[in-house]
Design a protein around this motif. Structure first.
Motif, short mmCIF file in Angstrom:
data_model
loop_
_atom_site.label_atom_id
_atom_site.label_comp_id
_atom_site.label_asym_id
_atom_site.label_seq_id
_atom_site.Cartn_x
_atom_site.Cartn_y
_atom_site.Cartn_z
N PHE A 8 -38.82 -9.30 13.21
CA PHE A 8 -37.75 -8.34 13.20
C PHE A 8 -36.86 -8.44 14.42
N ASP A 9 -37.34 -9.13 15.43
CA ASP A 9 -36.54 -9.28 16.64
C ASP A 9 -35.61 -10.50 16.57
N GLN A 10 -35.79 -11.27 15.61
CA GLN A 10 -34.99 -12.48 15.48
C GLN A 10 -33.62 -12.09 14.99
N PRO A 11 -32.54 -12.50 15.77
CA PRO A 11 -31.19 -12.16 15.36
C PRO A 11 -30.82 -12.89 14.10
N LEU A 12 -30.21 -12.10 13.23
CA LEU A 12 -29.80 -12.69 11.98
C LEU A 12 -28.33 -13.08 12.03
N PHE A 13 -27.54 -12.26 12.61
CA PHE A 13 -26.13 -12.60 12.80
C PHE A 13 -25.68 -11.76 13.95
N GLN A 14 -24.46 -12.05 14.33
CA GLN A 14 -23.91 -11.41 15.51
C GLN A 14 -22.66 -10.69 15.09
N LEU A 15 -22.64 -9.46 15.45
CA LEU A 15 -21.50 -8.62 15.13
C LEU A 15 -20.81 -8.32 16.43
N ALA A 16 -19.59 -8.90 16.57
CA ALA A 16 -18.88 -8.89 17.83
C ALA A 16 -19.77 -9.57 18.84
N SER A 17 -20.13 -8.91 19.87
CA SER A 17 -21.00 -9.51 20.87
C SER A 17 -22.41 -8.99 20.74
N LEU A 18 -22.67 -8.16 19.68
CA LEU A 18 -24.01 -7.56 19.53
C LEU A 18 -24.76 -8.29 18.44
N PRO A 19 -25.90 -8.90 18.86
CA PRO A 19 -26.69 -9.62 17.87
C PRO A 19 -27.40 -8.60 16.96
N ILE A 20 -27.38 -8.92 15.71
CA ILE A 20 -27.99 -8.03 14.72
C ILE A 20 -29.25 -8.71 14.26
N THR A 21 -30.37 -7.92 14.42
CA THR A 21 -31.66 -8.44 14.00
C THR A 21 -32.07 -7.76 12.72
N ALA A 22 -33.20 -8.19 12.17
CA ALA A 22 -33.73 -7.61 10.94
C ALA A 22 -34.21 -6.18 11.21
N GLY A 23 -34.69 -6.02 12.40
CA GLY A 23 -35.13 -4.65 12.74
C GLY A 23 -33.97 -3.69 12.77
N HIS A 24 -32.79 -4.29 13.34
CA HIS A 24 -31.61 -3.45 13.33
C HIS A 24 -31.20 -3.12 11.92
N LEU A 25 -31.28 -4.08 11.06
CA LEU A 25 -30.90 -3.84 9.66
C LEU A 25 -31.85 -2.84 9.01
N VAL A 26 -33.08 -3.05 9.30
CA VAL A 26 -34.07 -2.11 8.70
C VAL A 26 -33.85 -0.70 9.22
N ALA A 27 -33.59 -0.67 10.53
CA ALA A 27 -33.36 0.66 11.12
C ALA A 27 -32.08 1.27 10.57
N ALA A 28 -31.04 0.38 10.45
CA ALA A 28 -29.78 0.89 9.91
C ALA A 28 -29.97 1.35 8.46
#
Length: 397
Positions: A8-28
């Motif tokens: 989940f810590d692995q960045p999946l893509f980068q939104l602007a300068s903020l890397p988006i990970t799976a955890g971020h997606l799951v949390a979002a």
């Protein structure tokens, strides 16, 4: 081949300068789902609140309507209750009046019944007292009848009471002495110089009581024969001692002091009664003696009336003389009344004449009255008229 490692810590893509990970997606996603759930809950709550507000409004409206209906029903029930209370009050008053009247009538009836009961109890008490007194008298009578001398005195006293109540004292004598020395219980003087009537009261009551108190038929038969012998002896003694030719009546009375004994003697000893009649002895009870005394009283009264007949005749003659004088005086008084009536009629005639003449004079004076005039001719005419009237009155007289 090695398995694919996921982190989940692995960045999946980068939104602007903020890397988006799976955890971020799951949390979002989780946050989005939570926001959606919250929004849905709020919407549901809002819907529920609106629905609840509508229900509350409906409930309030229904409650208001129910309160109105309850108020209306309360008014109706109040009116109905007032009518019911009034009706119940009227019925209770009527019932109370009827119950009171019924109780009053019942009380009066109870008092009347108690009064009648008291009167009956008083009568019963009086009857009981009379019965007790009668019982005492019967006991005294039994004591009297248990003695021979006392029994003779009882018959003698009863006979004397009947004779003394019915005849004047000069018409009888008790225990008088006859020319042969015998002393009957009573002699009654008869009118017109007739010999006296003899009454004997010595009834053989001992033999009668022995016959009545016999325990069996044989002893009763023996006592009856003894009573018959005693009666025959007593009848012969009366006939020999008290029937004196020229000194007493040809018949004598044998007084029996009881109506029941008299009835039984005539029922069971008819031969004895006939034998006594043949010897000119009459057996009499108290009622028959009383009847005989009344007949003798009537005879004495008739004799006294005959003795006083000349006095009565003299009184009648004097009465007729008084009536003749009264008739003469009445006729004289009638003549005086006739003369007085004649005088009154003549006085009325004179008074009527005077009344008529006065009326005529008054009428003539009214006709002769004229108004005064200055001439002497008128005065002379009036004087002539008055003179004519006076002459006319004198002529009528």
């Amino acid at each position: 081949m090695e398995p694919l490692a996921f982190s989940f810590d692995q960045p999946l893509f980068q939104l602007a300068s903020l890397p988006i990970t799976a955890g971020h997606l799951v949390a979002a996603a989780a946050l989005l789902m939570a926001l959606v759930a919250i929004a849905a809950g709020r919407r549901a709550r809002s819907l529920r609140i609106d629905e609840r507000d509508g229900q509350i409004s409906a409930l309030l409206a229904a409650q208001t309507e129910l309160q109105g209906r309850i108020a209306t029903m309360a008014e109706v029930f109040g009116a109905r209750q007032a009518e019911l209370n009034q009706t119940l009050s009227q019925r209770i008053d009527g019932m109370t009046h009827r119950i009171g009247a019924s109780i009053s009538e019942q009380t009066k009836a109870t008092h009347e019944n108690l009064r009648r009961l008291q009167e009956r109890l008083a009568v019963i008490d009086s009857a009981q007292n009379n019965i007790q007194a009668l019982a005492k008298d019967m006991a005294g009578l039994q004591n009297i009848l248990s003695n021979k001398q006392t029994r003779g005195a009882f018959g003698q006293s009863r006979m004397e009471a009947i004779v003394a109540d019915g005849l004047p004292i000069s018409a009888y004598t008790f225990q008088a002495t006859l020319p042969n020395g015998a002393r009957p219980d009573c002699i009654i003087r008869m009118p017109n110089g007739q010999p006296p009537l003899v009454i004997d009261a010595k009834f053989p009551l001992e033999s009668w009581n022995s016959m009545r108190d016999a325990p069996d038929a044989d002893r009763r038969q023996q006592a009856a024969q003894a009573f018959r012998r005693d009666m025959e002896v007593h009848v012969r003694d009366i006939a020999s001692k008290y029937l004196l030719p020229g000194e007493t009546q040809e018949t004598a009375f044998l007084f029996v002091p009881s109506e029941s004994i008299f009835a039984e003697i005539h029922e069971h000893f008819e031969a004895l009664v006939q034998k006594a009649h043949r010897q000119r002895i009459v057996i009499v009870s108290p009622s028959l003696l009383l009847l005989s005394i009344q007949v003798i009283q009537a005879i004495l009264k008739d004799a006294r009336m005959r003795e006083q007949a000349h006095l009565i005749q003299g009184e009648v003659i004097r009465l007729m003389e008084d009536l003749s004088r009264l008739d003469e005086r009445v006729r004289k008084l009638q003549g005086h009344f006739a003369m007085a009536q004649k005088d009154v009629d003549e006085i009325l005639i004179s008074s009527n004449k005077l009344t008529r003449r006065g009326a005529r004079i008054e009428t003539l004076e009214m006709e002769a009255t004229a108004p005064p005039g200055p001439s002497e001719k008128g005065e002379r005419a009036v004087d002539n008229r008055m003179g004519q009237l006076k002459l006319r009155v004198v002529d009528e007289d």
